[in-house]
Design a protein around this motif. Structure first.
Motif, short mmCIF file in Angstrom:
data_model
loop_
_atom_site.label_atom_id
_atom_site.label_comp_id
_atom_site.label_asym_id
_atom_site.label_seq_id
_atom_site.Cartn_x
_atom_site.Cartn_y
_atom_site.Cartn_z
N GLU A 1 -0.64 2.29 12.82
CA GLU A 1 -0.42 1.37 11.71
C GLU A 1 0.48 0.28 11.92
OE1 GLU A 1 -1.43 1.75 8.66
OE2 GLU A 1 -2.36 4.01 8.81
N ILE B 1 4.85 1.72 4.49
CA ILE B 1 6.10 1.67 5.23
C ILE B 1 6.08 0.83 6.37
CG2 ILE B 1 7.86 2.88 6.17
CD1 ILE B 1 7.10 5.69 4.39
N VAL B 2 5.19 1.17 7.28
CA VAL B 2 4.97 0.38 8.57
C VAL B 2 4.57 -1.03 8.20
CG1 VAL B 2 3.63 0.17 10.47
CG2 VAL B 2 4.36 2.23 9.93
N LYS B 3 3.79 -1.58 7.40
CA LYS B 3 3.50 -2.83 7.01
C LYS B 3 4.67 -3.62 6.44
CE LYS B 3 -0.64 -5.03 4.76
NZ LYS B 3 -1.62 -4.95 3.80
N SER C 1 -2.56 -2.20 -1.87
CA SER C 1 -2.15 -1.67 -3.35
C SER C 1 -0.82 -2.14 -3.68
CB SER C 1 -2.36 -0.12 -3.53
OG SER C 1 -1.40 0.19 -2.81
N CYS C 2 -0.42 -2.52 -4.99
CA CYS C 2 0.52 -3.03 -5.38
C CYS C 2 1.66 -2.35 -5.64
CB CYS C 2 0.35 -4.10 -6.77
SG CYS C 2 0.22 -3.17 -8.16
N GLY D 1 0.73 -1.21 -0.13
CA GLY D 1 0.16 -0.02 -0.06
C GLY D 1 0.77 1.24 0.04
N PRO D 2 0.08 2.37 -0.26
CA PRO D 2 0.93 3.79 -0.10
C PRO D 2 1.25 4.44 1.19
CG PRO D 2 -1.55 4.01 -0.49
CD PRO D 2 -1.41 2.46 -0.13
N SER D 3 2.22 5.25 0.95
CA SER D 3 2.37 6.28 2.28
C SER D 3 2.96 5.49 3.61
CB SER D 3 1.09 7.02 2.51
OG SER D 3 0.63 7.71 1.42
N LEU D 4 2.42 5.99 4.65
CA LEU D 4 2.89 5.53 5.95
C LEU D 4 2.26 4.06 6.18
CD1 LEU D 4 4.09 6.21 8.70
CD2 LEU D 4 1.76 6.92 9.49
N ALA D 5 1.45 3.78 5.84
CA ALA D 5 0.54 2.38 5.98
C ALA D 5 1.68 1.40 5.25
CB ALA D 5 -0.80 2.41 5.35
N THR E 1 6.21 -1.25 -1.57
CA THR E 1 5.18 -0.02 -1.20
C THR E 1 4.55 0.54 -2.50
OG1 THR E 1 6.94 1.32 -1.11
CG2 THR E 1 6.11 0.65 0.99
N THR E 2 3.55 0.96 -2.61
CA THR E 2 3.13 1.57 -3.67
C THR E 2 3.85 3.09 -3.73
OG1 THR E 2 0.89 0.58 -3.53
CG2 THR E 2 0.89 2.42 -4.92
N ALA F 1 7.81 -2.85 7.18
CA ALA F 1 8.96 -2.82 8.26
C ALA F 1 8.60 -3.89 9.30
CB ALA F 1 8.94 -1.66 8.69
N VAL F 2 7.06 -4.00 9.55
CA VAL F 2 6.77 -4.82 10.43
C VAL F 2 6.92 -6.39 9.95
CG1 VAL F 2 4.85 -5.59 11.59
CG2 VAL F 2 5.16 -3.41 11.80
#
Lengths: 373, 373
Positions: B253, A217-219, B269-270, A211-215, A240-241, A221-222
């Protein structure tokens, strides 16, 4: 603080061009181009940009024979190993292999019959290049999916990998890298834990469709971080998108946060609170920008108050700790200078320069961006 | 896809105002104000802003008696539990407790002698409020530090926690929350794994001094995420060097990526590649913005190509998948519409509206930001 904390899984070393994935080698950073592959100039330009920010292996898609035919020329013009991504058509894979790519990634879920996989394996064997079996939660074979249902996705992904590994092993082909990507962090992690217990093939780790943006990045990284923390993973790709340069930067931050790789300066800075007497966020961001291109393994602390500052700064090679209208500069826990807040940044940068010289990185000083001051 | 993947550690439930930390309760999101605490208006304003983005427990620092004396008034004006952070001076803690705070956080490494800790414990017992023992890698007791050396930091942190838990338990005080924060993700994780084997007290998880920008976000996500993935952690606080609102958003997040909590719409999103025929990054970011304030647990997919799109979109409540000049809208894997690229966004949002109605969230439709269209 300077040893490795993560005991990495023992995996089979697999050569990809000039690099080796697995076998205790560094966890390599990969990315994928977003250009039309057949636009050679645009593709090479993006690969060069990606290499500059730390991409070590690059993957390009080949949607058709025309794209595949450009791969030899692309490879000639770049410095890092070239991987081709093939979906649906094995003939494109054969052309790409002929063109001299360093690795082929196929998605067994959509490449077609066993015969076709065998043809690709045979061609790779002749050229002595590895195959990545890329299992993706989104394109699993339908029969396995219905057999296990949606709650058994981890097992379905493993079964899918087992099937295709067996085809390759039956052909005495062992230069295999496996990826088991999903958009769900915990299913993906579970799948990796299960796979690593059973196989010693190196793993290419990623979270798809983050996904895009902060979500995103966090997804990423986790997901990737919690797999690497278990000692699993030999190469990573962040999906990431966003701009692929951003993806590479995120990948490096993941590896750095786990001390699996080192790149550039590590900035330690506190979250600020009601005790903070200086503009810490501003100062930390400035220091980060100034040192962004300095690729030397030093630790720089930017702290807001006396509560934790000196303690944390004692681990850092150099640190600044802000007080009321003034600041203190530390080196390995020892006070070097007490200075006025307004002079803090230039003096701090001067001290960082000295640290670089002391630690044998005087060639890196030219990369300090003093223009920001 | 909808069950919990993480089996959480069994911890003792500890009441903090209207919430309970531990005992299987949700992992609460905390933050800390950056205002001068004695500036009541500024502090209350920041707490209100933080509450709006999802902060569930707020901590303020009390540097002096004057700050501590404002806490009663602050508590009166806010909706979420109020925690006070005390360093060095136990008398400030006593004043804060008198003012009616919901929890006291002390750092045993700097609060002083056993007598002083005992005085604070006694006061908390009378008011029936819990204590968080906040061990911080940066301010460990010096004697323990020298005993174990820098490579035994995890053990030093545990020993420090054990000492102070014992003081509290000896006074028959058990409403304890513990934090074991460090700036190093793997030492911090190791410390949590060791602690959770030995104690059942709930854990407040955080990575200190995570730093600014991307590095801080990734370090926090990897550190906190890899601890939560083990089932450890009852409340979290992100300590990036940034606006506290940003810290709360990162915390959410992290929890969402592990499916520990749900908040707002999940966007899948991809990463786009050479196969992508539409402006996917643009579309995904627009969809994210449009749905940013829609707090309904639906999954929305924005995919770039037919390779993985339909598969992933089948898990999503609704998805869009871009092709050449046109797009396809899916609902739970079934095609709803084939549309022109230029009409894609308004039609997609219209379909999302229908999904919200179908799933019983028609009250959330008003939060769709259509002005962005």
């Amino acid at each position: 603080m300077d040893r490795d904390y993560i005991t990495r899984n023992k995996t089979r070393p697999v050569k990809v061009g000039k690099l080796t994935i697995g076998g205790g080698n560094p966890v390599w950073v990969q990315s994928m181009t977003q250009t039309r592959t057949k636009d050679i100039d645009a593709t090479v330009k993006q690969i060069d940009e990606l290499e500059k920010v730390g991409c070590e292996i690059i993957r390009v898609t080949a949607m058709d024979i025309e794209s595949a035919k450009t791969l030899g020329e692309i490879k000639k013009q770049i410095n890092i190993p070239l991987v081709v991504d093939i979906h649906f058509q094995y003939l494109i894979a054969l052309e790409a292999i002929k063109q001299g790519v360093d690795k082929v990634r196929i998605n067994p879920g959509n490449i077609g019959s066993k015969d076709k996989v065998q043809a690709v394996v045979k061609a790779c064997k002749e050229k002595n290049i590895p195959i990545r079996i890329g299992i993706n939660m989104g394109s699993l074979e339908k029969d396995l999916f219905f057999q296990y249902g949606k709650f058994g996705i981890a097992r379905v992904m493993i079964e899918s990998a087992i099937r295709y590994i067996k085809i390759l092993e039956d052909l005495k082909f062992f230069d295999i890298v496996v990826s088991l990507k999903g958009s769900d962090t915990m299913i993906t992690r579970e799948t990796h834990l299960m796979f690593a217990k059973r196989y010693h093939y190196p793993l290419h780790v990623g979270i798809t469709e983050a996904g895009p943006s902060l979500a995103g990045i966090v997804k990423s990284a986790v997901g990737i971080g919690s797999i690497l923390a278990e000692g699993i993973g030999d190469t990573i790709r962040v999906s990431t998108t966003s701009d692929p340069l951003e993806q590479v930067k995120i990948a490096w931050e993941i590896l750095k946060s786990l001390k699996l790789r080192q790149k550039g300066v590590e900035i330690i800075s506190c979250p600020t609170c009601g005790r903070t007497e200086i503009d810490l966020i501003g100062l930390a961001k400035k220091v980060e920008k100034i040192l962004a291109n300095v690729d030397a393994p030093i630790k720089v602390a930017v702290m807001g108050c006396v509560v934790n500052g000196p303690g944390e700064a004692s681990f850092a090679d150099i640190g600044i700790c802000g007080g009321k209208n003034q600041a203190v500069i530390f080196k390995k826990g020892k006070v070097v200078k007490v200075i006025q807040e307004k002079d803090a940044l230039p003096i701090f940068i001067e001290e960082i320069r000295k640290v670089l010289i002391e630690k044998g990185y005087s060639d890196k000083i030219k990369n300090i961006k003093i223009k920001i001051l």
